[in-house]
Design a protein around this motif. Structure first.
Motif, short mmCIF file in Angstrom:
data_model
loop_
_atom_site.label_atom_id
_atom_site.label_comp_id
_atom_site.label_asym_id
_atom_site.label_seq_id
_atom_site.Cartn_x
_atom_site.Cartn_y
_atom_site.Cartn_z
N TRP B 454 -8.70 -12.12 4.33
CA TRP B 454 -8.45 -10.83 5.00
C TRP B 454 -8.44 -9.73 3.96
O TRP B 454 -7.99 -9.93 2.84
CB TRP B 454 -7.09 -10.86 5.71
N ARG B 455 -8.95 -8.59 4.36
CA ARG B 455 -8.86 -7.43 3.47
C ARG B 455 -7.66 -6.61 3.92
O ARG B 455 -7.50 -6.32 5.11
CB ARG B 455 -10.13 -6.58 3.54
N ILE B 456 -6.80 -6.29 2.99
CA ILE B 456 -5.60 -5.54 3.36
C ILE B 456 -5.86 -4.07 3.09
O ILE B 456 -6.39 -3.70 2.04
CB ILE B 456 -4.37 -6.08 2.58
N GLU B 457 -5.59 -3.23 4.07
CA GLU B 457 -5.90 -1.81 3.94
C GLU B 457 -4.70 -0.98 4.35
O GLU B 457 -4.01 -1.32 5.31
CB GLU B 457 -7.06 -1.42 4.85
N VAL B 458 -4.46 0.08 3.64
CA VAL B 458 -3.40 1.01 4.01
C VAL B 458 -4.05 2.15 4.78
O VAL B 458 -5.06 2.70 4.34
CB VAL B 458 -2.68 1.55 2.77
N VAL B 459 -3.50 2.48 5.93
CA VAL B 459 -4.10 3.51 6.76
C VAL B 459 -3.94 4.87 6.07
O VAL B 459 -2.87 5.22 5.60
CB VAL B 459 -3.43 3.52 8.14
N ASN B 460 -5.04 5.60 6.02
CA ASN B 460 -5.04 6.96 5.48
C ASN B 460 -4.63 7.06 4.02
O ASN B 460 -4.00 8.03 3.62
CB ASN B 460 -4.12 7.88 6.30
N ARG B 461 -4.91 6.07 3.23
CA ARG B 461 -4.61 6.19 1.80
C ARG B 461 -5.87 5.84 1.01
O ARG B 461 -6.81 5.25 1.53
CB ARG B 461 -3.47 5.26 1.40
N LYS B 462 -5.82 6.18 -0.27
CA LYS B 462 -6.98 5.92 -1.12
C LYS B 462 -7.00 4.47 -1.58
O LYS B 462 -5.97 3.81 -1.68
CB LYS B 462 -6.94 6.84 -2.34
N PHE B 463 -8.20 3.97 -1.86
CA PHE B 463 -8.32 2.61 -2.36
C PHE B 463 -7.60 2.48 -3.70
O PHE B 463 -7.54 3.43 -4.47
CB PHE B 463 -9.80 2.24 -2.56
N GLY B 464 -7.06 1.30 -3.95
CA GLY B 464 -6.45 1.04 -5.25
C GLY B 464 -4.97 1.33 -5.30
O GLY B 464 -4.30 0.97 -6.24
N ASN B 465 -4.43 1.98 -4.26
CA ASN B 465 -2.99 2.25 -4.28
C ASN B 465 -2.19 0.97 -4.06
O ASN B 465 -2.64 0.06 -3.38
CB ASN B 465 -2.63 3.24 -3.17
N ARG B 466 -0.98 0.95 -4.60
CA ARG B 466 -0.09 -0.17 -4.31
C ARG B 466 0.42 -0.06 -2.87
O ARG B 466 0.36 0.99 -2.25
CB ARG B 466 1.11 -0.13 -5.24
N ILE B 467 0.94 -1.19 -2.38
CA ILE B 467 1.41 -1.21 -0.99
C ILE B 467 2.93 -1.21 -0.98
O ILE B 467 3.56 -2.06 -1.60
CB ILE B 467 0.84 -2.41 -0.26
N LYS B 468 3.50 -0.24 -0.27
CA LYS B 468 4.95 -0.10 -0.28
C LYS B 468 5.55 -0.87 0.88
O LYS B 468 5.00 -0.90 1.98
CB LYS B 468 5.32 1.38 -0.11
N VAL B 469 6.69 -1.45 0.60
CA VAL B 469 7.44 -2.11 1.65
C VAL B 469 7.92 -1.06 2.64
O VAL B 469 8.22 0.07 2.25
CB VAL B 469 8.64 -2.84 1.01
#
Lengths: 744, 750
Positions: B454-469
Motif C-alpha cells: 500500500w502507498r501511504i499518503e497524507v491528504v493535502n500535504r507535500k511528498f516526503g513529509n513525516r506522518i503525525k499521529v
C-alpha cells in the motif's frame, strides 16, 4: 380580397445568408460521420433499451424523465427492437439503424447554432454579437459530442433555446402588434417549447420557471400600463377574430385579454401537452414487460399479457369463501404478497427474546401457492362461497384462513421478530396453553366511496384492523433472517397514524372457493383462476399512478466512476470517457472547450459585478447607461445569466448522482451571455475609437484561440483519429481529466 | 413604459418606513397614514385623555402577559414523569451539571440554559432520564420546566407587541394574543423541558426587536434605535444557539436589513458617509455581535464539559485528547510514525471505528476465502497493526537498526499484530458493495505477495513529509489495483459479527470514508511526547463540532415503511404527537394545535393572499383609493407582508429537508401565521365597517367581529384544554369519553 387580380404577384425573399451559413456549418459539424462509431457509446446503452421497448411496444418505467424524450429518440427507430443493450462498446448489429437513431439529437444540436444567433439578435444586440454567440456554440466540443449520440441533452437544449427565442419574438411583437397572428404564434410556441423541454427531462422545468418568471414581470408592468382599459367594453373586440392583427385596435384591447392569453398559452397548453405525452406513451406501450411489478395490480391488469392474463375473468366482488392473494400496496422494498408456510417462529431469537413459536407469516416477493388465503365468515364454518355469494363489505368482520395449512391469521401481544415495538403476526396453532386465538379482523376499505362499499378485486385498497388490539396488518420492510428464508417481516402496527401504503393491501388473484374438502381445495389452489370481468383504468388514474411512481422511484445512489459534483463543472475539472475503440486508442470524451468554459464563467462574473455597480449608481441617481441600453442589458441578463442560474444552482440541492452533462444547458446560456458582455464592454466601457479597435483585436485573438483549442480536442470529440500515447498525454491538460491510455 | 426588470419594484412604496418608537407610536401625529386609520377607529379615545390611554395600554399588556403566564404555569407539575423528548433534553441538562461530554445535533445554548435552570433550582443531575414515563420522584424537575414555561409565556406578549407595532391596532394585537394564549399546541410545547420554548422565545424576541427598530427608523443612532438593533443581534445569536432553525429568522432579519439599506442608499438627502455609518452599525450589531455571542456559547460549552462521556466516539481522536477520563487524555505517545510502530487506525467518518481483523475467514462464495478485515467501534487488541517496509521482513525494532520514519508516499505493508497477516486486496468484489474490491488478511508470518503493498499518503500535504499521529489525515492506496482503502459503513451479516465492511474503492473520490488517522502509537525506540501539544485549537474544535452536528442532522433519515410526519400535514393539524400515555388508564398529554385556531390560521393565509393580490393589482392599475382604505391596505401589505415572509421562511424550507421531521417543527411558523390572522381579520373587519359606513350599525361590525373571534377561540380552548393539561379515562374513540365528540379527524389519537 381579389387584390391579386389587380396587381402582379410578387414574392420577395429575404434570406439572411449568415443564418443559412450557420445552419449549414451546424449541420456539417453535427452530422459528419454520424454512424461512427458503430458501437454503443456510454448512455446509449441506457436510452437504447427504452427505444427497444418502444419498438416492441412493451411497458416500461424510467425515473429519469417523462416519456417524451424517449419517444423522440424512438422516432428515428424503425427496427424490430432486437438488440441487447448491455455493454458500452458493443458493436451494433446490422438491424439497428444507427444513422436515423442518432439523427434527431444531431439535428437538434445543429439547429441550436442558428437559434443562438436569433436569440442574441432578438435581445437587440448587434449582428456581430449574434454571430459570435452562434460561432461559439458551433465550436463547443462538449455540445458536439453530446448531440452526435442517442442522448437527450441536445434535444433539451434545443427546446430550452426555442422557448427563450419564441418568448423574445413574442415580447418584441407585443410592442407594436399585440394580438397579431405572429404574436399568437410565438406566444403559443413558447408554451409548446416549454412543455416539450419538460417532457424531455424534468430539468426542463428550470427553464420553464425562468420563462414564466420573466413573463410574470412583464405582465405586471402591463398591469401598470394605464393606457390599456380594464375588463371594460372592449372585451368583445378582442374576442372577435376579425380584430386580430389590426394595429389600430390594439389600444382598445383590455388588460384582462392580455393576461388571459398568457395564462392559456403558458399554463394551460403546457399542462395539456404534458398529459398528451403520457397519453401517447401509454397507447404506444400497452404490453406487459419487466417493470410491471413496480406498478399496482390495477395498473398491471390494464396491460396486455402479464397479470391481465391471470386476472382476466376473475369475479369482481370478494365474497365470504373467496380465495385471494393479497398484495401490499406500498411495494417497498419489493412488491410482495402475504404469505405463510409450515415453519414456525423460532422459540428464542438470537438476541434472547422469546416468540410465540407459532406459524410464520411473511411477505413473499414471488408467486406461490402459499400466497392463497381464504376469506372466512367468523360466524360460519364453511370455506366455500355460498350461492348466491355474500359479498364482503367495509367494516365487516373476517377471518383470513391460510389456504394450504388452514390456519387463520392471528396477532397478539408478543413482540415481532425484528420490530419489537410492533406485534407479532402468526398463523394460529393451538398449543393448548393459555394463549387464545385472536384471529378476528375488521376490514376497512381505504378508497371507499361510501361506508357500504363492497370489497373489490384489484380495485379496493383495504386495511385489516385487528379486533382485539386494534393493530393494523403491516409490512415492516425488514428481511427476516435465515429461519424465515429472508422473506419480509409482517407485523401488527399498534400506533397506526393515518394512511401509509405499507398497511394497505389489495386482492390480486381471486376465485370463488368451491370445495369444502381440504385435498380438493389444495388442488383448486394449484390450478389457475378463470371467469371474466373487464376492468379498465381511466387514463387519468393510469397517468397519476405512473407519474407518481416515476417521481417516487429512487434508484439507490450508485457511485459511478465518472460522476462529479457541481463545483467541478464550472472550471471543467472533470470529463467523461464515453467510448474507446476496441483495438486502437481512438476514443470519445465528453470534454468541453476549456477556453469557452472559463471565459463564460468570467463573463458571468463581469456581468454580475457590472450590474451591481450600475444598480448602486442608479440608486444614487447616476445614470451611466441610456435607458434603452439599460433595459437591453437587464433583459439579456435576466434571460442568459438567469438561465444559467436556474439550470445550475438547483443541482447543489440534489442528492442523486450527477454528471458533467447535466451542466450543458447552463453552459449554453453562459455562451449566450458571452457576446452580450463583450459588446457591452466595447460599446460603453471603451472610451475611444482606439480602445475599441484594440478590444476588437483582443476578441478576435481570443476567438482564434478558442478555435484552436476546439481543433486540438477534435480527436476526442469525434473519436475518428487514433492518437499515440504521447499525444494523448499532451492532451491531458488537467490532472483530473481521465484520458484513456493503453498499456502495451 | 415602466422598466423591464429590477429598479421598478424596489422603488415602490411598500416600505415599512414611517412610524414611531415604542408606546408613543399609538399617540403619533395624524400625518401618518397608518396611524390615521387608527385615529378613526372606534377604539380610539379622545385626545384629551392621553393619560388614561397610556394606563389602558399598559393594563392591556399586563392582562395579556398575566393570562399567558397563568395558562402556562397552570398544572405545570403534572405529569410527574418524563414526557416525550424530556428524556433527551433533561438528560443533556444533567450532563452539563455533571460536566460530562455528550453529543447532540443541536447547538448547545438551549441545553445549557436548561442545565443552568436545573442547577439554580437545586437539581443535582442525578436523575437518569432513561425513558419517557419514568417517575421523577424526589428529584427536582420544576426548575427546568418552570424555566421553559417562563420563556414560553413571553411568546404571547411578544406577539402582541409585534402586531401592535405593525398594525397600530389594539384589536389586531388582542386577537393575536388570544390565538396564541388559547392554542393548546403552544401551551403544551411550553410546559415541558424542551428546546422549542427557548427557540421560539428567541425567534419572537428577534422579530419584536426588528419591528421596533424599524419603527425607530426616523431617529437613527438614537438610544432606542441602538437598543433595539443590538437586541435583535442578541436574539439572533440566541435563536441560532438553540437550534439551526434559527437560521430562518436570521434570513428574515437579513432580508429586512438589505431592503432597509437599499432604501437608505436611494435617499439622496443622506450623504454616502451617513449611509456608510448605517451599514457599519448593522454589520456590528447584526453580524459581529451575534457571531461573537454564538462562539462564546460554544466556548462555555467546551469549558463546562471537560469530562469524558457518551459523546466521545463521535469526535476525532485529537478532540478526545482534551477530555479528562478519556484514555487519550494526558497520554503520551511518539509523535511521528516510524517503521516497526504498532498502531491503531481510525476512520475519519463518524461512527465507523478502527481498522480491525480477526481469525475468521470470509465465508464460502464471498470473494476469496481469506481472513476478514472489518472496522470495529470499540477498542480491542485486534485493532493493532504493525507498520513495515514492503520489501524487508526484518524486525525494525532491532536496536541495531536506526529509526526510520514513515513518509508521505512510502510503500508500506500493514501487518496485523495478533494474526501476523498482511492487509491485502485483490480483484474480487467486496461482500456488500459489489463495485468495490474485497480487503482481506493474507500471508503467513508477514510473508505475502505484492497485493499486500500500500502507498501511504497524507491528504493535502507535500511528498516526503513525516506522518503525525492523530493530526495527519492519511489514505492507503493499493499499489496493484490503484484502489483506496475505505469503509462503506455497511453492516456485515452474522458471519462478520455485524462489524462494518471494509473495501478498497476504485473511485478515487476524496470522501471521509477513505481517510484515516493513526490513533494509538507504540514504539519504544521513539521519545514520547505529551498529547497536549496536539490539542486542537478552539477554531478547530468549533469547526469539527459543526461538521459532526451537520452530519448528525443529515444522518437522521427516515426508514422505509415507517410513518413519518410530512410538512403538508402540519398546517392542517393532521396529526399530533403523543407526549405521555397510551392507554386509557394513563395520564395522557397530546400535542395538537387547537383546531379552531389552526384552521382559522389556514383560512387566513388563503384570504390574505387573495385580498393582498387584489389590493396590489388595484394599486398597480392606478386605482384611487380613499385615504382610509389606502391606510388599511398599507397595513395589510407592509405589516402582513413581513409576517407572511416569516411564515414562509419558517415553513417551506422543511419541504427540502431530507431528515426525519416532526409535527413540532411547525410551531415557529405557526406563531407567524397567528400574527397574520390577527392583522388580517382586524383589517378586513375595518374595511367592512368602512364599506358599509352608510349603514347605522357599521361601526359595530368591527367590534362584534373581533369579540366573536375572541370568544370563539376562548370557547374552543375550554373544549380542548384536556389535550394540554392532561386527561385520564377512556380514549376518544370510546363514545363514553368526554373527548369523544372532539375527535374531528380520524388521524387524531388521544
Amino acid at each position: 380580397m381579389w387584390g391579386f387580380l389587380k396587381r402582379p404577384v410578387v414574392v420577395t425573399a429575404d434570406i439572411n445568408l449568415s443564418l443559412v451559413a450557420l445552419t449549414g456549418m451546424g449541420l456539417l459539424s453535427r452530422l459528419w460521420r454520424l454512424t461512427y462509431p458503430r458501437a454503443v457509446v456510454f448512455d446509449e446503452v441506457y436510452y437504447g433499451q427504452y427505444i427497444s421497448f418502444y419498438m416492441k411496444q412493451i411497458f416500461f418505467l424510467d425515473d429519469s424523465g417523462p416519456p417524451f424524450g424517449h419517444m423522440v429518440l424512438a422516432l428515428g427507430g424503425g427496427f424490430d427492437g432486437n438488440f441487447l443493450w448491455n455493454r458500452i462498446g458493443a458493436e451494433y448489429s446490422s438491424n439497428v439503424p444507427v444513422w436515423s437513431l442518432r439523427l434527431l439529437p444531431a439535428l437538434a444540436g445543429a439547429l441550436s447554432v442558428p437559434m443562438a444567433y436569433q436569440i442574441v439578435l432578438e435581445l437587440h444586440f448587434s449582428h456581430c454579437a449574434a454571430m459570435g454567440a452562434a460561432l461559439l456554440m458551433l465550436i463547443e466540443n462538449a455540445l458536439i459530442t453530446q448531440s452526435r449520440l442517442m442522448l437527450l441533452e441536445s434535444v433539451l437544449i434545443f427546446f430550452n433555446l426555442l422557448a427563450v427565442l419564441s418568448y423574445l419574438k413574442f415580447f418584441n411583437c407585443q410592442k407594436h402588434s399585440p394580438f397579431s397572428l405572429s404574436w399568437w404564434f410565438w406566444l403559443t410556441l413558447t408554451g409548446v417549447a416549454c412543455s416539450c423541454a419538460v417532457g424531455i427531462k424534468y430539468m426542463g422545468v428550470f427553464t420553464y420557471v425562468l420563462v414564466l418568471g420573466v413573463a410574470a414581470v412583464h405582465a405586471w408592468h402591463l398591469l401598470g400600463d394605464q393606457t390599456l382599459s380594464n375588463v371594460g367594453a372592449d372585451v368583445q373586440c378582442c374576442m372577435r377574430p376579425a380584430c386580430m392583427g389590426q394595429m389600430q385596435m390594439s389600444q382598445g384591447v383590455c388588460v384582462f385579454c392580455h393576461l388571459l392569453a398568457r395564462a392559456v398559452a403558458l399554463l394551460v397548453i403546457p399542462v395539456v401537452l404534458y398529459l398528451l405525452f403520457f397519453y401517447v406513451h401509454l397507447i404506444l406501450v400497452f404490453r406487459s414487460g419487466p417493470h410491471d411489478q413496480i406498478m399496482s395490480s390495477a395498473f398491471q391488469a390494464s396491460l396486455e399479457g402479464g397479470l391481465a392474463r391471470i386476472t382476466q375473468g376473475q369475479p369482481l366482488e370478494v365474497a365470504f369463501g373467496s380465495q385471494v392473494t393479497l398484495r401490499n400496496v406500498f411495494g417497498k422494498p419489493v412488491p410482495c404478497w402475504l404469505h405463510s408456510h409450515q415453519d414456525t417462529y423460532p422459540m428464542i431469537y438470537e438476541n434472547g427474546r422469546g416468540s410465540s413459536h407459532q406459524q410464520q407469516v411473511t411477505c413473499y416477493p414471488f408467486k406461490d401457492v402459499n400466497n392463497w388465503w381464504i376469506v372466512k365468515d367468523p360466524r360460519r364454518h364453511q370455506l366455500v362461497v355460498s350461492s348466491p355469494p355474500r359479498p364482503v363489505r367495509h367494516g365487516d368482520m373476517v377471518q383470513l384462513v391460510h389456504g394450504m395449512t388452514t390456519r387463520s391469521l392471528n396477532t397478539h401481544d408478543v413482540a415481532a421478530p425484528l420490530s419489537p415495538h410492533s406485534q407479532e403476526v402468526s398463523c394460529y396453532i393451538d398449543y393448548n396453553i393459555s394463549m387464545p386465538a385472536q384471529n378476528l379482523w375488521r376490514l376497512e376499505i381505504v378508497n371507499r366511496g361510501s361506508d357500504t362499499d363492497v370489497w373489490k378485486t384489484i380495485l379496493s385498497e383495504v386495511r385489516f384492523v385487528h379486533v382485539n388490539t386494534s393493530a393494523v396488518l403491516k409490512l415492516s420492510g425488514a428481511h427476516l433472517p435465515d429461519w424465515g428464508y429472508r422473506q419480509l417481516e409482517i407485523v401488527g402496527e399498534k400506533l397506526s397514524r393515518g394512511y401509509h401504503g405499507s398497511t394497505v393491501w389489495n386482492v390480486e388473484e381471486h376465485r370463488y372457493g368451491a370445495s369444502q374438502e381440504q385435498r380438493e381445495r389444495e388442488r383448486e389452489l394449484h390450478s389457475p383462476a378463470q371467469v371474466d370481468v373487464s376492468r379498465n383504468l381511466s387514463f387519468m388514474a393510469r397517468f397519476s399512478e405512473l407519474q407518481w411512481r416515476m417521481l417516487a422511484l429512487r434508484s439507490d445512489d450508485s457511485e459511478h466512476k465518472y460522476s462529479s459534483s457541481p463545483l467541478e463543472w464550472v472550471t471543467l475539472d472533470t470529463n467523461i470517457a464515453y467510448w474507446l475503440h476496441p483495438r486502437t486508442s481512438a476514443q470519445i470524451h465528453l470534454l468541453g472547450n476549456i477556453v469557452i468554459w472559463v471565459s463564460g464563467s468570467l463573463a458571468l462574473a463581469i456581468y454580475a459585478l457590472l450590474s451591481l455597480w450600475y444598480l448602486l449608481r442608479r440608486r444614487r441617481n447616476v445614470h451611466d447607461l441610456p435607458q434603452d441600453a439599460w433595459l437591453r442589458w437587464v433583459l439579456a441578463g435576466a434571460l442568459c445569466a438567469g438561465g444559467w442560474a436556474v439550470n445550475y444552482l438547483p443541482f447543489f440541492l440534489m442528492e442523486k448522482t450527477l454528471f458533467l452533462y447535466h451542466y450543458l444547458p447552463a453552459l449554453t446560456f453562459q455562451i449566450l451571455l458571452l457576446p452580450v458582455v463583450l459588446q457591452h464592454i466595447s460599446d460603453h466601457l471603451c472610451r475611444s475609437q482606439l480602445q475599441r479597435s484594440i478590444f476588437s483585436a483582443l476578441v478576435v485573438a481570443w476567438y482564434s484561440s478558442a478555435c484552436h483549442v476546439s481543433n486540438t480536442l477534435r480527436p476526442l470529440t469525434y473519436g475518428d483519429k487514433s492518437l499515440s500515447p504521447h499525444e494523448l498525454k499532451a492532451l491531458r491538460w488537467k490532472d483530473s481529466w481521465d484520458i484513456l491510455i493503453r498499456k502495451h | 413604459m415602466p422598466p423591464a426588470t429590477g429598479g421598478g419594484l424596489a422603488e415602490s412604496e411598500l416600505r415599512p418606513r414611517r412610524g414611531r418608537c415604542g408606546p408613543q407610536a399609538a399617540r403619533a401625529a395624524g400625518r401618518d397614514v397608518a396611524a390615521e386609520a387608527v385615529a378613526r377607529s372606534p377604539k380610539r379615545p379622545a385626545w384629551g385623555s392621553r393619560r388614561f390611554e397610556a394606563v389602558g395600554w399598559w393594563a392591556l399588556l399586563a392582562l395579556v402577559t398575566l393570562l399567558s403566564f397563568a395558562t402556562r404555569f397552570h398544572r405545570l407539575d403534572e405529569p410527574p414523569h418524563i414526557c416525550w423528548d424530556e428524556t433527551h433534553f433533561g438528560k443533556m441538562g444533567s450532563y452539563y451539571i455533571n460536566r460530562t461530554f455528550f453529543f447532540d445535533v443541536h447547538p448547545p445554548l438551549g441545553k445549557m440554559l436548561i442545565g443552568l435552570a436545573g442547577y439554580l433550582s437545586g437539581y443535582d443531575g442525578t436523575f437518569l432520564f432513561q425513558k419517557p414515563g419514568d417517575k421523577y420522584e424526589h428529584h427536582s424537575y420544576m426548575g427546568m420546566r418552570g424555566f421553559c414555561a417562563f420563556l414560553g409565556s413571553w411568546l404571547v406578549p411578544f406577539a402582541y407587541l409585534t402586531v401592535l407595532d405593525l398594525s397600530k391596532s389594539l384589536s389586531a394585537a388582542l386577537l393575536t394574543a388570544a390565538l396564541l394564549t388559547f392554542d393548546t399546541g403552544c401551551l403544551t410545547l411550553s410546559q415541558y423541558i424542551l428546546l422549542d420554548p427557548i427557540l421560539m422565545f428567541f425567534i419572537m424576541a428577534a422579530m419584536l426587536s426588528m419591528v421596533k427598530y424599524n419603527s425607530c427608523a426616523d431617529r437613527p443612532f438614537s438610544a432606542p434605535w441602538w437598543f433595539w438593533l443590538s437586541l435583535t443581534g442578541v436574539s439572533l445569536a440566541g435563536a441560532l444557539g438553540v437550534k439551526f432553525v434559527g437560521l430562518f429568522i436570521i434570513l428574515q432579519v437579513g432580508l429586512n436589513t438589505i431592503a432597509d439599506l437599499w432604501y437608505l442608499f436611494g435617499d439622496l438627502s443622506l450623504s454616502l458617509v451617513t449611509v456608510g455609518k448605517h451599514l457599519t452599525a448593522r454589520v456590528l450589531c447584526l453580524i459581529v455581535l451575534p457571531l461573537a455571542l454564538y462562539t462564546a456559547t460554544f466556548a462555555v460549552h467546551f469549558m463546562v464539559l471537560s469530562k469524558s462521556g457518551p459523546g466521545d466516539g463521535f469526535f476525532s481522536s485529537a478532540f478526545q485528547a482534551r477530555l479528562s477520563g478519556n484514555n487519550l487524555h494526558n497520554a503520551s505517545i511518539p509523535e511521528h510514525l516510524a517503521y516497526g510502530s504498532v498502531i491503531t487506525v481510525k476512520n475519519l467518518r463518524m461512527a465507523i471505528g478502527y481498522l480491525h481483523s480477526h481469525r475468521h475467514l470470509y465465508p464460502e462464495g464471498i470473494g476469496a476465502r481469506q481472513q476478514q478485515v472489518t472496522t470495529y467501534l470499540h477498542k480491542d487488541y485486534n485493532n493493532l497493526w504493525i507498520i513495515k517496509k514492503h520489501n524487508t521482513n526484518s524486525d525494525p525494532l532491532d536496536p541495531s537498526f536506526p529509526v526510520e520514519f514513515v513518509r508521505h508516499g512510502d510503500i508500506i505493508r500493514l501487518e496485523h499484530k495478533e494474526t501476523s497477516r498482511n492487509l491485502h486486496s485483490h480483484y474480487h468484489e467486496a461482500p456488500m458493495t459489489r463495485k468495490h474490491y474485497q480487503v482481506t488478511g493474507y500471508g503467513i508470518n508477514g510473508t505475502g505477495d505484492s497485493n499486500d503493498f500500500w502507498r501511504i499518503e497524507v491528504v493535502n500535504r507535500k511528498f516526503g513529509n513525516r506522518i503525525k499521529v492523530l493530526r495527519s489525515r492519511i489514505r492507503f492506496i493499493h499499489l496493484v489495483t490503484g484502489c483506496v482503502l475505505g469503509s462503506s459503513g455497511k453492516v456485515l451479516p452474522k458471519w462478520g459479527w455485524e462489524q462494518l465492511e471494509v473495501t478498497c474503492t476504485p473511485y478515487l473520490k476524496e470522501t471521509l470514508n477513505s481517510i484515516w488517522n493513526v490513533e494509538d502509537h507504540i514504539n519504544p525506540k521513539l521519545p514520547n511526547i505529551s498529547l497536549d501539544v496536539l490539542q486542537p485549537s478552539f477554531p478547530e474544535i468549533l469547526l469539527e463540532s459543526h461538521m459532526v452536528m451537520i452530519r448528525g442532522n443529515s444522518g437522521l433519515k427516515p426508514k422505509d415503511n415507517e410513518f413519518t410526519s410530512k410538512p403538508w400535514h402540519w398546517p392542517i393539524n393532521y396529526q399530533g404527537l403523543r407526549f405521555s400515555g397510551v392507554n386509557d388508564t394513563d395520564f395522557r398529554v397530546y400535542l395538537l394545535g387547537n383546531p379552531v385556531v389552526w384552521w382559522l390560521n389556514l383560512l387566513s393565509i388563503a384570504l390574505y393572499l387573495l385580498s393582498g393580490s387584489i389590493i396590489a393589482v388595484a394599486m398597480q392599475r392606478g386605482a384611487r383609493l380613499p385615504a382610509e382604505v389606502a391606510g388599511l391596505s398599507q397595513v395589510l401589505l407592509r405589516g402582513g407582508g413581513q409576517v407572511l415572509l416569516g411564515w414562509t421562511l419558517h415553513y417551506f424550507p422543511f419541504f427540502l429537508m431530507g431528515r426525519v421531521l416532526y409535527f413540532h417543527h411547525y410551531f415557529p411558523a405557526m406563531l407567524f401565521s397567528s400574527m397574520l390572522t390577527g392583522i388580517l381579520w382586524d383589517t378586513l373587519l375595518r374595511l367592512c365597517a368602512w364599506g358599509l359606513a352608510s349603514w347605522p350599525l357599521a361601526r359595530g361590525i368591527h367590534v362584534a367581529g373581533i369579540l366573536s373571534l375572541l370568544l370563539g377561540t376562548a370557547y374552543s380552548f375550554y373544549l380542548f384544554h384536556p389535550l394540554a393539561y392532561g386527561m385520564v379515562g377512556p380514549l376518544a374513540q370510546d363514545p363514553q369519553s368526554p373527548m369523544a365528540g372532539l375527535r374531528w379527524l380520524d388521524s387524531w389519537d388521544f
